[in-house]
Design a protein around this motif. Structure first.
Motif, mmCIF file in Angstrom:
data_model
loop_
_atom_site.group_PDB
_atom_site.id
_atom_site.type_symbol
_atom_site.label_atom_id
_atom_site.label_comp_id
_atom_site.label_asym_id
_atom_site.label_seq_id
_atom_site.Cartn_x
_atom_site.Cartn_y
_atom_site.Cartn_z
ATOM 1 N N GLU A 71 0.833 -1.200 0.000
ATOM 2 C CA GLU A 71 0.000 0.000 0.000
ATOM 3 C C GLU A 71 0.868 1.251 0.000
ATOM 4 O O GLU A 71 0.563 2.228 -0.684
ATOM 5 C CB GLU A 71 -0.921 -0.008 1.218
ATOM 6 C CG GLU A 71 -1.798 1.231 1.369
ATOM 7 C CD GLU A 71 -2.761 1.449 0.226
ATOM 8 O OE1 GLU A 71 -3.292 2.570 0.100
ATOM 9 O OE2 GLU A 71 -2.991 0.507 -0.576
ATOM 10 N N ARG A 72 1.965 1.225 0.753
ATOM 11 C CA ARG A 72 2.866 2.377 0.787
ATOM 12 C C ARG A 72 3.470 2.625 -0.587
ATOM 13 O O ARG A 72 3.529 3.767 -1.061
ATOM 14 C CB ARG A 72 3.981 2.138 1.808
ATOM 15 C CG ARG A 72 4.879 3.364 2.043
ATOM 16 C CD ARG A 72 6.176 2.975 2.716
ATOM 17 N NE ARG A 72 7.000 2.155 1.850
ATOM 18 C CZ ARG A 72 7.731 2.625 0.836
ATOM 19 N NH1 ARG A 72 7.695 3.916 0.533
ATOM 20 N NH2 ARG A 72 8.467 1.813 0.102
ATOM 21 N N ARG A 73 3.898 1.559 -1.251
ATOM 22 C CA ARG A 73 4.486 1.694 -2.584
ATOM 23 C C ARG A 73 3.443 2.146 -3.604
ATOM 24 O O ARG A 73 3.734 2.954 -4.488
ATOM 25 C CB ARG A 73 5.128 0.371 -3.032
ATOM 26 C CG ARG A 73 6.375 -0.029 -2.263
ATOM 27 C CD ARG A 73 7.180 -1.067 -3.028
ATOM 28 N NE ARG A 73 6.397 -2.262 -3.306
ATOM 29 C CZ ARG A 73 6.372 -3.351 -2.547
ATOM 30 N NH1 ARG A 73 7.080 -3.394 -1.436
ATOM 31 N NH2 ARG A 73 5.650 -4.401 -2.880
ATOM 32 N N ARG A 74 2.216 1.620 -3.478
ATOM 33 C CA ARG A 74 1.156 2.027 -4.403
ATOM 34 C C ARG A 74 0.852 3.505 -4.254
ATOM 35 O O ARG A 74 0.723 4.234 -5.245
ATOM 36 C CB ARG A 74 -0.114 1.211 -4.120
ATOM 37 C CG ARG A 74 -1.267 1.525 -5.081
ATOM 38 C CD ARG A 74 -2.602 1.158 -4.460
ATOM 39 N NE ARG A 74 -2.864 1.917 -3.260
ATOM 40 C CZ ARG A 74 -3.268 3.173 -3.233
ATOM 41 N NH1 ARG A 74 -3.447 3.849 -4.370
ATOM 42 N NH2 ARG A 74 -3.476 3.804 -2.093
ATOM 43 N N LEU A 75 0.774 3.969 -3.007
ATOM 44 C CA LEU A 75 0.499 5.378 -2.755
ATOM 45 C C LEU A 75 1.610 6.258 -3.316
ATOM 46 O O LEU A 75 1.345 7.278 -3.960
ATOM 47 C CB LEU A 75 0.337 5.616 -1.259
ATOM 48 C CG LEU A 75 0.045 7.053 -0.825
ATOM 49 C CD1 LEU A 75 -1.260 7.533 -1.432
ATOM 50 C CD2 LEU A 75 -0.022 7.145 0.700
ATOM 51 N N ALA A 76 2.851 5.855 -3.099
ATOM 52 C CA ALA A 76 3.984 6.624 -3.607
ATOM 53 C C ALA A 76 3.979 6.665 -5.131
ATOM 54 O O ALA A 76 4.253 7.712 -5.743
ATOM 55 C CB ALA A 76 5.292 6.024 -3.100
ATOM 56 N N ARG A 77 3.643 5.542 -5.744
ATOM 57 C CA ARG A 77 3.598 5.482 -7.219
ATOM 58 C C ARG A 77 2.488 6.359 -7.776
ATOM 59 O O ARG A 77 2.688 7.108 -8.731
ATOM 60 C CB ARG A 77 3.400 4.020 -7.641
ATOM 61 C CG ARG A 77 3.445 3.789 -9.144
ATOM 62 C CD ARG A 77 3.434 2.307 -9.473
ATOM 63 N NE ARG A 77 2.187 1.647 -9.079
ATOM 64 C CZ ARG A 77 2.060 0.828 -8.049
ATOM 65 N NH1 ARG A 77 3.102 0.549 -7.277
ATOM 66 N NH2 ARG A 77 0.902 0.263 -7.773
ATOM 67 N N HIS A 78 1.308 6.282 -7.175
ATOM 68 C CA HIS A 78 0.182 7.085 -7.656
ATOM 69 C C HIS A 78 0.379 8.572 -7.383
ATOM 70 O O HIS A 78 -0.051 9.417 -8.172
ATOM 71 C CB HIS A 78 -1.116 6.601 -7.016
ATOM 72 C CG HIS A 78 -1.589 5.285 -7.562
ATOM 73 N ND1 HIS A 78 -2.753 4.675 -7.152
ATOM 74 C CD2 HIS A 78 -1.046 4.462 -8.499
ATOM 75 C CE1 HIS A 78 -2.905 3.541 -7.805
ATOM 76 N NE2 HIS A 78 -1.880 3.393 -8.631
ATOM 77 N N LEU A 79 1.039 8.894 -6.287
ATOM 78 C CA LEU A 79 1.311 10.293 -5.991
ATOM 79 C C LEU A 79 2.305 10.866 -6.993
ATOM 80 O O LEU A 79 2.166 12.006 -7.457
ATOM 81 C CB LEU A 79 1.852 10.439 -4.566
ATOM 82 C CG LEU A 79 2.010 11.862 -4.034
ATOM 83 C CD1 LEU A 79 0.674 12.590 -4.050
ATOM 84 C CD2 LEU A 79 2.585 11.841 -2.624
#
Length: 257
Positions: A53-61
């Motif tokens: 989830e942390r990586r997904r958030l960073a990627r989408h941001l």
């Protein structure tokens, strides 16, 4: 008998890198606290999911390209009306409008915080799992024009479909030419009732004939935008003017010591 030494390799082959990195630490804790096997597995899974989830958030941001620091937390809500504060709080917290492909249109003169509000809502939506893209209207028009000249406009519009919300900033600064505004209209028509737009404009609808040279195109664009939309007009003193006045006041206070 399974060999525990192969566990890190097996976890990586299963594409579970976080489990591979933390299993020894969790095993030590599990032994110390007498965890059962299901408890240990659950803890490993929680770590893996949290890191994903942390990586997904960073990627989408990163792909959202939102202005850094322009969040709702840093916006000066005291400068806008109480009703608008409540509206923005609702839009940020209740995202049903995004699920229903509704739009948000922000109007007002330069400096009242339209871009900040639009970016802040974008940040809030990314945090809640939505894919967002922020772009100035002039940059978007250039991007779509280039695609149209390469006979790839349809592909470019479909590519933008992956974003639940497209933030188009400063639509009033688009140059008035049929070639430039026609691609903007095609985007509005393409996303109509399928995905959300957040648009900022320093001109009311009555002046949009300066954006769309064809009056019929202007009416058609406005009709699609407002059919399912929240309209908000921000007013007040320019943010930059307020900041300058605070700077002057700070200087005066400092000189009096």
């Amino acid at each position: 008998m399974p060999d525990a030494q192969t566990l890190p390799l097996l976890l990586r082959q299963l594409r579970l890198p976080t489990m591979a990195a933390c299993w020894t630490q969790l095993e030590t804790r599990a032994r110390a606290e007498n965890w059962s096997l299901p408890q240990t597995l659950a803890a490993l899974c929680e770590h893996e999911l949290a890191e994903r989830e942390r990586r997904r958030l960073a990627r989408h941001l990163k792909e959202a390209r939102l202005p850094v620091g322009k969040t709702l937390e840093t916006f000066e809500f005291a400068a806008i009306a109480a009703e608008q504060r409540r509206q923005l709080s609702t839009l940020a917290g209740d995202t049903q409008w995004v699920d229903q492909a509704h739009n948000l249109l922000l109007f007002g003169p330069s400096g009242v915080g339209k871009s900040h509000v639009a970016a802040g809502l974008g940040h809030a939506l990314v945090d809640q799992g939505y894919r967002v893209r922020y772009v100035t209207a002039s940059s978007l028009v250039q991007e779509l024009q280039a695609a149209k000249q390469a006979l790839r406009l349809s592909d470019a519009l479909i590519k933008l479909d992956k974003y639940a919300v497209l933030v188009i900033d400063d639509i009033g600064y688009v140059k008035r030419s049929e070639a430039e505004t026609s691609v903007l209209f095609e985007l509005i028509a393409h996303r109509y009732e399928s995905a959300s737009l957040i648009i900022t404009a320093n001109q009311p609808f009555s002046a949009w004939d300066s954006i769309f040279p064809d009056s019929m195109m202007a009416v058609a664009a406005i009709d699609r935008l407002v059919h399912h939309a929240t309209l908000m007009e921000l007013s007040g003193e320019s943010y930059r003017k307020r900041a300058y006045q605070r700077q002057l006041q700070g200087g005066k206070a400092g000189s009096s010591d």
